[in-house]
Design a protein around this motif. Structure first.
Motif, PDB file in Angstrom:
ATOM      1  N   UNK A 153       0.811  -1.229   0.000  1.00  0.00           N
ATOM      2  CA  UNK A 153       0.000   0.000   0.000  1.00  0.00           C
ATOM      3  C   UNK A 153       0.838   1.270   0.000  1.00  0.00           C
ATOM      4  N   UNK A 154       2.068   1.206   0.548  1.00  0.00           N
ATOM      5  CA  UNK A 154       2.933   2.382   0.537  1.00  0.00           C
ATOM      6  C   UNK A 154       3.320   2.758  -0.889  1.00  0.00           C
ATOM      7  N   UNK A 155       3.555   1.754  -1.733  1.00  0.00           N
ATOM      8  CA  UNK A 155       3.883   2.034  -3.132  1.00  0.00           C
ATOM      9  C   UNK A 155       2.696   2.671  -3.845  1.00  0.00           C
ATOM     10  N   UNK A 156       1.496   2.145  -3.608  1.00  0.00           N
ATOM     11  CA  UNK A 156       0.310   2.712  -4.248  1.00  0.00           C
ATOM     12  C   UNK A 156       0.038   4.122  -3.742  1.00  0.00           C
ATOM     13  N   UNK A 157       0.345   4.381  -2.469  1.00  0.00           N
ATOM     14  CA  UNK A 157       0.209   5.743  -1.960  1.00  0.00           C
ATOM     15  C   UNK A 157       1.186   6.693  -2.634  1.00  0.00           C
ATOM     16  N   UNK A 211       9.643   8.215  -6.807  1.00  0.00           N
ATOM     17  CA  UNK A 211      11.101   8.298  -6.758  1.00  0.00           C
ATOM     18  C   UNK A 211      11.602   8.368  -5.320  1.00  0.00           C
ATOM     19  N   UNK A 212      10.868   9.050  -4.462  1.00  0.00           N
ATOM     20  CA  UNK A 212      11.228   9.103  -3.041  1.00  0.00           C
ATOM     21  C   UNK A 212      11.095   7.712  -2.421  1.00  0.00           C
ATOM     22  N   UNK A 213      10.035   7.005  -2.781  1.00  0.00           N
ATOM     23  CA  UNK A 213       9.844   5.628  -2.302  1.00  0.00           C
ATOM     24  C   UNK A 213      10.989   4.741  -2.788  1.00  0.00           C
ATOM     25  N   UNK A 267      14.417  -4.412  -5.035  1.00  0.00           N
ATOM     26  CA  UNK A 267      13.089  -3.799  -5.025  1.00  0.00           C
ATOM     27  C   UNK A 267      13.138  -2.380  -5.584  1.00  0.00           C
ATOM     28  N   UNK A 268      14.184  -1.630  -5.225  1.00  0.00           N
ATOM     29  CA  UNK A 268      14.319  -0.266  -5.744  1.00  0.00           C
ATOM     30  C   UNK A 268      14.463  -0.268  -7.264  1.00  0.00           C
ATOM     31  N   UNK A 269      15.192  -1.219  -7.807  1.00  0.00           N
ATOM     32  CA  UNK A 269      15.327  -1.324  -9.261  1.00  0.00           C
ATOM     33  C   UNK A 269      13.990  -1.653  -9.911  1.00  0.00           C
ATOM     34  N   UNK A 270      13.186  -2.472  -9.250  1.00  0.00           N
ATOM     35  CA  UNK A 270      11.855  -2.777  -9.772  1.00  0.00           C
ATOM     36  C   UNK A 270      10.978  -1.533  -9.789  1.00  0.00           C
ATOM     37  N   UNK A 271      11.085  -0.706  -8.757  1.00  0.00           N
ATOM     38  CA  UNK A 271      10.335   0.561  -8.730  1.00  0.00           C
ATOM     39  C   UNK A 271      10.738   1.437  -9.914  1.00  0.00           C
ATOM     40  N   UNK A 272      12.027   1.480 -10.202  1.00  0.00           N
ATOM     41  CA  UNK A 272      12.519   2.301 -11.313  1.00  0.00           C
ATOM     42  C   UNK A 272      11.922   1.851 -12.643  1.00  0.00           C
TER      43      UNK A 272
END
Length: 300
Positions: free
Chosen positions: A70-74, A255-257, A270-275
């Protein structure tokens, strides 16, 4: 035969000129991107950083975990809100300022260009800290102006309902000067004869803008919109300096997440997946913009 030899010589010369740029792109873009993609398929963390034998291939688990977080969706919701509100404000302010500076009735135009463009070339961290003081609840100039007319002071950066508008004010002020120069450059290429002919035909200021100016700057309008969307989807320094993602994570962007995942919790996979998720989102939005512009005839 001599023609074939000449063609091959020209091809070798062309590749010789292109090779340095291609090597630089490969070293500093292609290889890092491919490496990050492979990294997003692993559980690379601080333990793997200490000993690569702890590195495991996990496939798409990082992406699945993010989609259930949920933090990512936020963060994604906050980023979309920044983009939906900020892009029209930035592009609109840039266009209005460019039209005003392009008009011959405005005096001291070179001075105003410098004034509007100066925030863009000023160090972001320094200006963000300055805005923190301007928005301060107790001694900020903005709250002083509000309270001087009898209104209550606003906790701009400490209230989840006002934190995003406060950062948006700063971002628009900081970035619209760059887009303004782009608009101003293309406005100066529109022939005066077209405006004069439309004026003779009885067209008012709005009609001249709609039927003469706007079609002429439509490709540039598209370019500025794409740049602005990509910029707002990559907001990081502004919330990092001004609110640290607060209050109540109301200004945490994607990007902050990603930064916290990678450098606070050391979940580099996980950070690379966010990117890469962010890359796909920006790509999808850009393709939609191009499709809409093509349908409207602004882009061929």
């Amino acid at each position: 035969m001599s023609g074939l030899v000449l063609t091959r010589q020209r091809e070798r010369a062309a590749w010789g000129f292109v090779a340095p740029a291609m090597i630089a792109i490969g070293l500093f873009f292609v290889i890092p991107v491919v490496s990050a993609l492979l990294l997003s398929l692993t559980d690379f963390d601080i333990y793997a950083l200490a000993d690569l034998s702890n590195l495991r291939f996990v496939g798409l688990q990082n992406y699945e975990r993010l989609l259930g977080n949920p933090l990512f969706w936020g963060a994604l919701r906050n980023t979309a809100l920044f983009a939906v509100i900020g892009v029209p404000l930035t592009v609109g302010a840039s266009l209005v300022a460019a039209l005003a500076l392009n008009a011959r009735v405005v005096k001291w135009r070179p001075v105003w260009r410098v004034v509007f463009f100066a925030p863009f070339v000023t160090t972001l961290v320094a200006t963000a800290v300055l805005w923190n003081y301007l928005l301060n609840t107790r001694y900020g100039v903005i709250n002083w102006a509000i309270t001087s007319v009898g209104l209550p002071a606003v906790d701009w950066l400490g209230n989840p309902q006002t934190s995003i508008p406060a950062i948006l004010m700063f971002v628009v002020w900081k970035t619209f000067g760059y887009n303004m120069l782009i608009f101003l450059a293309v406005l100066q290429t529109v022939p005066d004869d077209l405006h004069e002919a439309a004026r003779i035909d009885g067209a008012g200021a709005w009609m001249r803008f709609r039927h003469v100016t706007l079609p002429a700057i439509a490709p540039t309008f598209l370019l500025v919109s794409i740049i602005s969307v990509a910029s707002f989807f990559q907001l990081f320094a502004e919330p990092y300096v001004m609110t640290q993602g607060g209050p109540a994570q109301s200004t945490v962007t994607v990007l902050y997440f990603m930064y916290e995942e990678g450098f606070k919790w050391w979940n580099l996979g996980s950070a690379s997946a966010v990117a890469f998720i962010l890359f796909l989102i920006i790509l999808a939005v850009t393709l939609v913009q191009l499709a809409v512009a093509r349908r409207l005839g602004a882009y061929q």
